[in-house]
Design a protein around this motif. Structure first.
Motif, PDB file in Angstrom:
ATOM      1  N   LEU A  56      37.093  43.092  46.483  1.00 22.60           N
ATOM      2  CA  LEU A  56      37.175  42.525  45.133  1.00 22.60           C
ATOM      3  C   LEU A  56      35.918  42.858  44.333  1.00 22.60           C
ATOM      4  O   LEU A  56      35.998  43.128  43.122  1.00 22.60           O
ATOM      5  CB  LEU A  56      37.349  41.008  45.220  1.00 22.60           C
ATOM      6  CG  LEU A  56      38.719  40.502  45.683  1.00 22.60           C
ATOM      7  CD1 LEU A  56      38.657  39.019  46.025  1.00 22.60           C
ATOM      8  CD2 LEU A  56      39.784  40.757  44.619  1.00 22.60           C
ATOM      9  N   THR A  78      36.199  46.415  43.212  1.00 18.01           N
ATOM     10  CA  THR A  78      37.287  46.504  42.248  1.00 18.01           C
ATOM     11  C   THR A  78      36.846  46.055  40.857  1.00 18.01           C
ATOM     12  O   THR A  78      37.138  46.714  39.846  1.00 18.01           O
ATOM     13  CB  THR A  78      38.484  45.658  42.711  1.00 18.01           C
ATOM     14  OG1 THR A  78      38.950  46.152  43.975  1.00 18.01           O
ATOM     15  CG2 THR A  78      39.618  45.707  41.698  1.00 18.01           C
ATOM     16  N   TYR A  79      36.122  44.946  40.786  1.00 17.60           N
ATOM     17  CA  TYR A  79      35.754  44.383  39.487  1.00 17.60           C
ATOM     18  C   TYR A  79      34.393  44.850  38.982  1.00 17.60           C
ATOM     19  O   TYR A  79      34.161  44.869  37.764  1.00 17.60           O
ATOM     20  CB  TYR A  79      35.789  42.858  39.554  1.00 17.60           C
ATOM     21  CG  TYR A  79      37.178  42.298  39.692  1.00 17.60           C
ATOM     22  CD1 TYR A  79      38.179  42.626  38.778  1.00 17.60           C
ATOM     23  CD2 TYR A  79      37.516  41.459  40.738  1.00 17.60           C
ATOM     24  CE1 TYR A  79      39.455  42.134  38.901  1.00 17.60           C
ATOM     25  CE2 TYR A  79      38.804  40.946  40.882  1.00 17.60           C
ATOM     26  CZ  TYR A  79      39.769  41.293  39.955  1.00 17.60           C
ATOM     27  OH  TYR A  79      41.040  40.797  40.084  1.00 17.60           O
ATOM     28  N   GLU A  89      46.780  43.071  30.193  1.00 23.61           N
ATOM     29  CA  GLU A  89      47.325  42.865  31.531  1.00 23.61           C
ATOM     30  C   GLU A  89      48.663  43.579  31.714  1.00 23.61           C
ATOM     31  O   GLU A  89      49.077  43.846  32.842  1.00 23.61           O
ATOM     32  CB  GLU A  89      47.505  41.362  31.809  1.00 23.61           C
ATOM     33  CG  GLU A  89      46.221  40.551  31.824  1.00 23.61           C
ATOM     34  CD  GLU A  89      45.342  40.854  33.021  1.00 23.61           C
ATOM     35  OE1 GLU A  89      45.805  41.566  33.938  1.00 23.61           O
ATOM     36  OE2 GLU A  89      44.179  40.395  33.035  1.00 23.61           O
ATOM     37  N   TYR A 107      42.028  41.732  34.612  1.00 28.40           N
ATOM     38  CA  TYR A 107      41.557  41.345  35.934  1.00 28.40           C
ATOM     39  C   TYR A 107      42.598  40.634  36.792  1.00 28.40           C
ATOM     40  O   TYR A 107      42.327  40.355  37.961  1.00 28.40           O
ATOM     41  CB  TYR A 107      40.345  40.406  35.793  1.00 28.40           C
ATOM     42  CG  TYR A 107      39.154  40.995  35.078  1.00 28.40           C
ATOM     43  CD1 TYR A 107      38.836  42.351  35.189  1.00 28.40           C
ATOM     44  CD2 TYR A 107      38.335  40.194  34.286  1.00 28.40           C
ATOM     45  CE1 TYR A 107      37.744  42.883  34.534  1.00 28.40           C
ATOM     46  CE2 TYR A 107      37.224  40.720  33.636  1.00 28.40           C
ATOM     47  CZ  TYR A 107      36.933  42.062  33.754  1.00 28.40           C
ATOM     48  OH  TYR A 107      35.845  42.597  33.113  1.00 28.40           O
ATOM     49  N   PRO A 112      47.438  43.721  39.801  1.00 31.68           N
ATOM     50  CA  PRO A 112      47.072  45.010  40.408  1.00 31.68           C
ATOM     51  C   PRO A 112      47.291  46.196  39.492  1.00 31.68           C
ATOM     52  O   PRO A 112      46.591  47.209  39.608  1.00 31.68           O
ATOM     53  CB  PRO A 112      47.985  45.089  41.642  1.00 31.68           C
ATOM     54  CG  PRO A 112      48.393  43.696  41.919  1.00 31.68           C
ATOM     55  CD  PRO A 112      48.438  43.004  40.596  1.00 31.68           C
ATOM     56  N   THR A 158      44.529  48.022  35.790  1.00 31.77           N
ATOM     57  CA  THR A 158      43.723  49.236  35.640  1.00 31.77           C
ATOM     58  C   THR A 158      43.835  50.062  36.914  1.00 31.77           C
ATOM     59  O   THR A 158      44.212  49.541  37.970  1.00 31.77           O
ATOM     60  CB  THR A 158      42.234  48.900  35.399  1.00 31.77           C
ATOM     61  OG1 THR A 158      41.722  48.243  36.566  1.00 31.77           O
ATOM     62  CG2 THR A 158      42.054  48.008  34.195  1.00 31.77           C
ATOM     63  N   SER A 175      41.415  51.004  38.759  1.00 34.79           N
ATOM     64  CA  SER A 175      40.515  50.432  39.766  1.00 34.79           C
ATOM     65  C   SER A 175      41.171  49.250  40.470  1.00 34.79           C
ATOM     66  O   SER A 175      40.962  49.027  41.674  1.00 34.79           O
ATOM     67  CB  SER A 175      39.194  50.010  39.125  1.00 34.79           C
ATOM     68  OG  SER A 175      39.388  49.029  38.126  1.00 34.79           O
ATOM     69  N   ASN A 176      41.980  48.464  39.738  1.00 34.44           N
ATOM     70  CA  ASN A 176      42.729  47.382  40.378  1.00 34.44           C
ATOM     71  C   ASN A 176      43.705  47.938  41.411  1.00 34.44           C
ATOM     72  O   ASN A 176      43.874  47.374  42.499  1.00 34.44           O
ATOM     73  CB  ASN A 176      43.493  46.575  39.336  1.00 34.44           C
ATOM     74  CG  ASN A 176      42.577  45.759  38.443  1.00 34.44           C
ATOM     75  OD1 ASN A 176      41.368  45.937  38.457  1.00 34.44           O
ATOM     76  ND2 ASN A 176      43.134  44.857  37.676  1.00 34.44           N
ATOM     77  N   PHE A 203      43.751  47.147  45.396  1.00 31.15           N
ATOM     78  CA  PHE A 203      44.926  46.475  45.956  1.00 31.15           C
ATOM     79  C   PHE A 203      45.554  47.283  47.086  1.00 31.15           C
ATOM     80  O   PHE A 203      46.056  46.726  48.064  1.00 31.15           O
ATOM     81  CB  PHE A 203      45.947  46.224  44.852  1.00 31.15           C
ATOM     82  CG  PHE A 203      47.115  45.379  45.274  1.00 31.15           C
ATOM     83  CD1 PHE A 203      46.985  44.013  45.442  1.00 31.15           C
ATOM     84  CD2 PHE A 203      48.349  45.963  45.509  1.00 31.15           C
ATOM     85  CE1 PHE A 203      48.073  43.230  45.830  1.00 31.15           C
ATOM     86  CE2 PHE A 203      49.431  45.198  45.908  1.00 31.15           C
ATOM     87  CZ  PHE A 203      49.294  43.828  46.065  1.00 31.15           C
ATOM     88  N   MET A 247      43.279  38.317  43.480  1.00 28.34           N
ATOM     89  CA  MET A 247      42.932  38.846  42.166  1.00 28.34           C
ATOM     90  C   MET A 247      43.035  37.752  41.109  1.00 28.34           C
ATOM     91  O   MET A 247      42.219  37.699  40.176  1.00 28.34           O
ATOM     92  CB  MET A 247      43.850  40.028  41.824  1.00 28.34           C
ATOM     93  CG  MET A 247      43.798  41.165  42.828  1.00 28.34           C
ATOM     94  SD  MET A 247      44.645  42.657  42.286  1.00 28.34           S
ATOM     95  CE  MET A 247      43.527  43.230  41.013  1.00 28.34           C
ATOM     96  N   GLY A 290      39.983  36.883  39.092  1.00 27.16           N
ATOM     97  CA  GLY A 290      40.178  37.419  37.751  1.00 27.16           C
ATOM     98  C   GLY A 290      40.180  36.373  36.662  1.00 27.16           C
ATOM     99  O   GLY A 290      39.644  36.597  35.566  1.00 27.16           O
TER     100      GLY A 290
END
Length: 558
Positions: A214, A217-218, A438, A479, A482, A485, A487-488, A492, A502, A506
């Motif tokens: 995580l 990812t963020y 989103e 955020y 999945p 983005t 990167s998400n 995931f 998430m 998020g």
């Protein structure tokens, strides 16, 4: 077909059909094939032209015909973007034929939006990133920094900080997608030393594995906020500002950095604090120590072996990227202190320095094979042309909205917002943008909301960047899901996290991002050269550092 001649003297193989002959039969499968055309995707493909046609037939605007046509084209494009009826790059190229057909602008004018200084900045940065990725420099960098933060004895929060900080730093100078793809294997490689997930895995180990994935990812999108090259959203913001207000001071690399970097640092520490509170329990250090310590990291670093000449040269060029950053930061320092760009009478841009440094990679030899250079065009096949085309589409839309007269129509329609307080509008803009993003890509959200926010700002008589910046930053707060983005998606698909993880990280991170936006917006004026824009006669923002800007007659946007 043995090459034997037929009775008429012509070889049999010359009389064979070029394509195999198939007997055509009519059966029930034709009906099913016909029905297969009626799928949701087929409907979404038709939805774009249908909305465009309905807009042209029904909508009546208080403006020129081209303003209605521009609105119809936007309905077509955004329906395709949101539903992904056709590939996003193809939708991004649609202004090249829609704008001339609907009389919005000529083909040459539209094409110019797809190659300007911002696009050059993107291309040069991507080539530099590909070189770093190809020669594995990122892995050495990550292992060394992680080794530095590991601690003795093992300190899980400190190790988590090191992994996330490395990702944050790399994401500042490389695109989010590239950073996620480079850093996630480094993170999962560290986690592979831990016991596999299962009944025998300690809860402390399980939670730490989730925290690391995580965090990477963020930290990727958070670090990308810092610089113009970190994410396409910032570049779209800069391009639209330049397209709408060509006479205003442009947003340079340095002016954005002085605002974006403190913003990203605050959000980064909020991310780290959330991860530590939810996933790093007190017993994590004792549970992880048998599997993860400095000796493991040193061993992996030794396995990479000594650096080759080519790797050293790429590292040198990567070090020269600091020179590139220096060039970006000093091209135009302040209104009173000119940078090196003044030597060229303002003709040099951020893209000039980016492409110049990238060109060195195609000149410096590797010494592996005669004539081989550090980079060749085959290594550049992974260039993300989809992002380049989307940026061009955003710039084309910005120019089209203005030239078609739709901008003036929107400004009149949003007159009811004139008396709305800025303190209520700015966080709401950030929240709405972060919600829309989103369900569609960050770049698409930015391209959608920024033209509207420009008109809202003019209606409220506030500087456009006061709404454009919260809208663009909010578009990067995808955020929760999945699919928000790339990167998400990368995080995931590792299998270490679930959607509930998430959501758990998020949601508070999104709230923290909106709070940081509201906190730092008053500092924007000191770093973005806002002051040469259109006359506004009403101040709708708190006094702090902004009141000098908003005295009557202080702004001149042409």
């Amino acid at each position: 077909m043995n090459g034997e001649d037929s009775p008429n003297g012509v070889p049999d193989d010359l009389k064979a059909p070029l394509l195999p002959i198939q007997e055509i039969t009519v059966n029930g499968s034709d009906c099913s094939s016909f029905m297969s055309l009626f799928t949701p995707k087929s409907f979404f493909i038709l939805l774009g032209p249908l909305l465009c046609t309905l807009t042209c037939l029904i909508v009546k605007l208080d403006g020129p015909v081209t303003s209605r046509n521009m609105l119809a084209v936007l309905a077509w494009m955004f329906s395709w973007w949101i539903t992904e009826a056709v590939p996003m790059p193809i939708t991004s190229m649609s202004p090249l034929f829609l704008f001339p057909l609907f009389g919005i602008s000529s083909a040459d004018e539209v094409a110019q939006s797809y190659m300007d200084d911002v696009i050059s900045l993107v291309l040069g940065s991507f080539i530099l990133a590909l070189a770093v990725e190809h020669y594995n420099i990122h892995r050495r960098l990550a292992l060394n920094i992680t080794l530095l933060f590991c601690g003795d004895p093992l300190n899980p929060p400190l190790l988590l900080l090191g992994i996330c900080a490395t990702t944050f730093f790399v994401s500042m100078w490389m695109h989010n997608v590239t950073t996620a793809l480079m850093m996630m294997p480094v993170a999962t490689g560290i986690l592979q030393r831990l016991p596999a997930e299962g009944p025998g895995q300690s809860p402390h180990v399980n939670r730490f594995c989730r925290a690391v994935v995580l965090g990477v990812t963020y930290a990727t999108p958070v670090g990308g906020i810092s610089t113009l090259t970190g994410t396409g959203v910032n570049l779209i913001l800069v391009g639209m500002w330049k397209s709408y207000f060509p006479e205003a001071d442009p947003i340079s690399f340095s002016t954005w950095f002085f605002f974006g970097f403190p913003f990203a640092v605050l959000l980064f520490f909020a991310l780290w604090a959330i991860l530590c509170c939810l996933y790093c329990s007190r017993g994590a250090g004792a549970a992880l120590s048998p599997y993860l310590d400095k000796s493991h990291l040193r061993r992996e670093l030794q396995m990479l072996g000594p650096m080759t000449f080519a790797e050293k040269m790429v590292l040198t060029v990567f070090s020269n990227e600091w020179m590139l950053i220096f060039l970006w930061m000093t091209r135009n320092i302040t209104d009173h202190i000119p940078g090196w760009g003044a030597l060229f009478n303002g003709r040099a841009g951020d893209g000039t320095a980016s492409v110049m440094m990238a060109t060195l990679l195609f000149i410096i030899p590797t010494k592996k094979q005669k004539g081989e250079k550090l980079m060749d065009w085959n290594k550049c096949k992974k260039l993300p042309w989809n992002i380049v085309l989307l940026l061009g589409a955003g710039f084309a839309i910005a120019t089209g909205v203005k030239s078609s007269g739709l901008a003036d129509v929107l400004s009149k329609a949003l007159g009811f917002l004139e008396h709305a307080p800025y303190l209520a509008i700015a966080p709401a803009v950030c929240l709405i943008s972060s919600t829309v993003t989103e369900f569609t890509s960050n770049n698409s959200t930015t391209t959608l909301v920024l033209p509207i926010l420009i008109q809202v700002a003019q209606t409220m008589h506030v500087h456009p960047l006061l709404l454009m910046v919260p809208g663009a930053i909010g578009a990067q707060f995808s955020y929760l899901l999945p699919t928000g983005t790339p990167s998400n998606v990368v995080g995931f698909t590792t299998g270490h996290i679930e959607i509930k993880d998430m959501m758990k990280i998020g949601a508070p991170l999104k709230v923290a991002g909106i709070a940081v936006t509201a906190l730092l917006m008053p500092s924007l004026e000191e770093h973005t050269s806002l002051g040469q824009t259109k006359e506004y006669d009403t101040v709708k923002i708190p006094p702090s550092g902004w009141q000098v800007l908003y005295k009557q007659g202080a702004m001149h946007i042409s």
